[in-house]
Design a protein around this motif. Structure first.
Motif, mmCIF file in Angstrom:
data_model
loop_
_atom_site.group_PDB
_atom_site.id
_atom_site.type_symbol
_atom_site.label_atom_id
_atom_site.label_comp_id
_atom_site.label_asym_id
_atom_site.label_seq_id
_atom_site.Cartn_x
_atom_site.Cartn_y
_atom_site.Cartn_z
ATOM 1 N N THR A 8 0.461 -1.126 -0.502
ATOM 2 C CA THR A 8 -0.218 0.512 0.018
ATOM 3 C C THR A 8 1.070 1.307 -0.151
ATOM 4 O OG1 THR A 8 -0.463 0.269 2.405
ATOM 5 C CG2 THR A 8 -1.760 -1.097 1.648
ATOM 6 N N ASN A 9 0.150 2.674 -0.423
ATOM 7 C CA ASN A 9 1.134 3.740 -0.248
ATOM 8 C C ASN A 9 1.802 3.945 1.221
ATOM 9 O OD1 ASN A 9 -1.529 3.590 1.148
ATOM 10 N ND2 ASN A 9 -1.237 6.351 0.939
ATOM 11 N N ILE A 10 1.419 2.967 2.347
ATOM 12 C CA ILE A 10 2.178 2.876 4.168
ATOM 13 C C ILE A 10 2.453 1.743 4.276
ATOM 14 C CG2 ILE A 10 1.121 3.253 5.896
ATOM 15 C CD1 ILE A 10 -1.360 4.705 5.356
ATOM 16 N N ASN A 11 1.988 0.508 3.548
ATOM 17 C CA ASN A 11 2.486 -0.682 4.233
ATOM 18 C C ASN A 11 2.708 -1.741 3.441
ATOM 19 O OD1 ASN A 11 4.551 -2.543 6.092
ATOM 20 N ND2 ASN A 11 2.433 -2.261 7.755
ATOM 21 N N PHE A 68 -6.748 -9.092 -12.878
ATOM 22 C CA PHE A 68 -8.321 -9.959 -13.017
ATOM 23 C C PHE A 68 -9.315 -9.691 -12.904
ATOM 24 C CE2 PHE A 68 -4.251 -12.598 -11.704
ATOM 25 C CZ PHE A 68 -4.793 -13.887 -12.420
ATOM 26 N N ASP A 69 -9.074 -8.241 -13.493
ATOM 27 C CA ASP A 69 -10.458 -6.947 -13.500
ATOM 28 C C ASP A 69 -11.097 -7.003 -11.605
ATOM 29 O OD1 ASP A 69 -10.152 -7.001 -16.099
ATOM 30 O OD2 ASP A 69 -12.494 -8.698 -15.430
ATOM 31 N N ILE A 70 -10.196 -6.873 -11.059
ATOM 32 C CA ILE A 70 -9.487 -6.257 -9.902
ATOM 33 C C ILE A 70 -9.345 -4.932 -9.490
ATOM 34 C CG2 ILE A 70 -9.386 -6.431 -7.082
ATOM 35 C CD1 ILE A 70 -9.194 -9.625 -7.726
ATOM 36 N N VAL A 71 -10.018 -4.162 -8.846
ATOM 37 C CA VAL A 71 -9.682 -2.459 -8.999
ATOM 38 C C VAL A 71 -9.238 -2.794 -7.142
ATOM 39 C CG1 VAL A 71 -10.296 -0.336 -8.429
ATOM 40 C CG2 VAL A 71 -11.481 -1.518 -10.054
ATOM 41 N N PRO A 72 -7.926 -2.556 -7.227
ATOM 42 C CA PRO A 72 -7.095 -2.152 -6.343
ATOM 43 C C PRO A 72 -8.185 -1.205 -4.923
ATOM 44 C CG PRO A 72 -5.353 -1.947 -7.487
ATOM 45 C CD PRO A 72 -7.202 -2.130 -8.572
ATOM 46 N N PRO A 73 -8.379 -2.137 -4.191
ATOM 47 C CA PRO A 73 -8.598 -1.069 -3.179
ATOM 48 C C PRO A 73 -8.255 0.536 -2.277
ATOM 49 C CG PRO A 73 -7.819 -3.085 -1.927
ATOM 50 C CD PRO A 73 -7.614 -3.266 -3.410
ATOM 51 N N LYS A 74 -8.993 0.917 -2.135
ATOM 52 C CA LYS A 74 -8.639 2.611 -1.147
ATOM 53 C C LYS A 74 -9.487 2.265 0.842
ATOM 54 C CE LYS A 74 -7.472 4.709 -5.195
ATOM 55 N NZ LYS A 74 -6.844 5.879 -5.297
ATOM 56 N N GLY A 117 -9.411 7.289 0.628
ATOM 57 C CA GLY A 117 -8.366 6.876 0.215
ATOM 58 C C GLY A 117 -7.031 7.265 0.112
ATOM 59 N N MET A 118 -6.826 7.209 1.937
ATOM 60 C CA MET A 118 -6.158 8.124 2.295
ATOM 61 C C MET A 118 -4.876 7.220 2.257
ATOM 62 S SD MET A 118 -6.844 9.666 6.568
ATOM 63 C CE MET A 118 -5.609 9.539 7.017
ATOM 64 N N VAL A 119 -5.051 5.277 2.225
ATOM 65 C CA VAL A 119 -4.612 4.318 2.056
ATOM 66 C C VAL A 119 -5.135 3.642 0.859
ATOM 67 C CG1 VAL A 119 -4.004 2.423 2.801
ATOM 68 C CG2 VAL A 119 -4.137 4.065 4.754
ATOM 69 N N SER A 120 -4.223 3.716 0.180
ATOM 70 C CA SER A 120 -4.246 3.140 -1.243
ATOM 71 C C SER A 120 -3.755 1.283 -1.748
ATOM 72 C CB SER A 120 -3.968 3.653 -2.642
ATOM 73 O OG SER A 120 -3.144 4.258 -2.916
ATOM 74 N N VAL A 121 -3.913 0.366 -2.442
ATOM 75 C CA VAL A 121 -3.546 -0.796 -2.407
ATOM 76 C C VAL A 121 -2.556 -0.847 -3.846
ATOM 77 C CG1 VAL A 121 -3.728 -3.462 -2.977
ATOM 78 C CG2 VAL A 121 -4.423 -1.856 -0.441
ATOM 79 N N LYS A 122 -1.596 -1.153 -3.993
ATOM 80 C CA LYS A 122 -0.818 -1.016 -5.244
ATOM 81 C C LYS A 122 -0.936 -2.019 -6.124
ATOM 82 C CE LYS A 122 2.495 2.071 -4.107
ATOM 83 N NZ LYS A 122 3.069 3.351 -4.038
ATOM 84 N N ASP A 123 -1.589 -1.460 -7.560
ATOM 85 C CA ASP A 123 -1.976 -2.841 -8.164
ATOM 86 C C ASP A 123 -1.105 -3.957 -8.760
ATOM 87 O OD1 ASP A 123 -3.704 -3.677 -10.300
ATOM 88 O OD2 ASP A 123 -2.717 -3.223 -12.229
ATOM 89 N N ASP A 124 0.363 -3.936 -8.075
ATOM 90 C CA ASP A 124 1.289 -4.958 -8.381
ATOM 91 C C ASP A 124 1.152 -6.080 -7.073
ATOM 92 O OD1 ASP A 124 1.962 -4.485 -10.769
ATOM 93 O OD2 ASP A 124 3.920 -3.405 -9.923
#
Length: 177
Positions: A34-37, A149-155, A159-166
């Motif tokens: 994520t943008n944090i961890n 897999f047509d999954i949108v990385p969650p936030k 939106g303060m925490v967002s998961v990267k696509d990789d």
């Protein structure tokens, strides 16, 4: 009598440690950031041996190996993260993640190239995967993307925490001796 009891307890403890270590040789983990961890969700509840003989005889059935992983058996070592992971890949609707090994070619002494098919949420993708034979297990990893897999990385949290696509798909599969 006390010595015999101590010896028996020690023997039982050693046997249980040995069984536990053997069972955890095979696992599949999905690792992300994520943008944090970072996070790591592991499934080691399957105890399937890879039907690959180390002498590489014609009895090898590796290309017929398919691993059906129960999505609810993935553990991210954080209850909220585990629940989020299960929600993201719709564990209720798609309870299995399947990895099928289509082929295996030996590159050198302990290095292999596998061609695998990953089925998640009724989406099927094929990948090549480099594997290394290490301590009687084939070990490797492959970078995937949620979007494949047509999954949108969650936030989360507005939106303060967002998961990267990789994502990194890591496998360790115990081979039969």
């Amino acid at each position: 009598m006390k010595t015999l009891s101590t010896v028996l307890k020690t023997a039982v403890l050693l046997l249980s440690l040995n069984v536990s270590a053997q069972e955890k040789t095979s696992y599949v983990s999905i690792n992300g950031t994520t943008n944090i961890n970072t996070f790591k969700c592991v499934n080691n509840s399957f105890h399937q041996l890879v039907p690959l003989s180390l002498n590489h005889s014609s009895d090898n059935k590796f290309a017929e190996t398919s691993i059906n992983l129960i999505v609810k058996d993935f553990d991210c070592r954080n209850r909220m993260m585990t629940n989020d992971f299960r929600d993201i890949i719709h564990a209720e609707k798609y309870p299995f993640l399947n990895i099928t090994f289509l082929s295996l070619d030996k590159k050198d002494h302990n290095t292999y190239k596998a061609f695998v098919q990953v089925k998640m949420m009724n989406k099927v993708k094929k990948y090549s995967l480099d594997l290394i034979l290490k301590d009687s297990a084939l070990v490797g990893n492959k970078t995937l993307r949620f979007s494949e897999f047509d999954i949108v990385p969650p936030k989360k949290f507005g939106g303060m925490v967002s998961v990267k696509d990789d994502l990194n798909l890591a496998v360790s599969l115990k081979v039969k001796d």
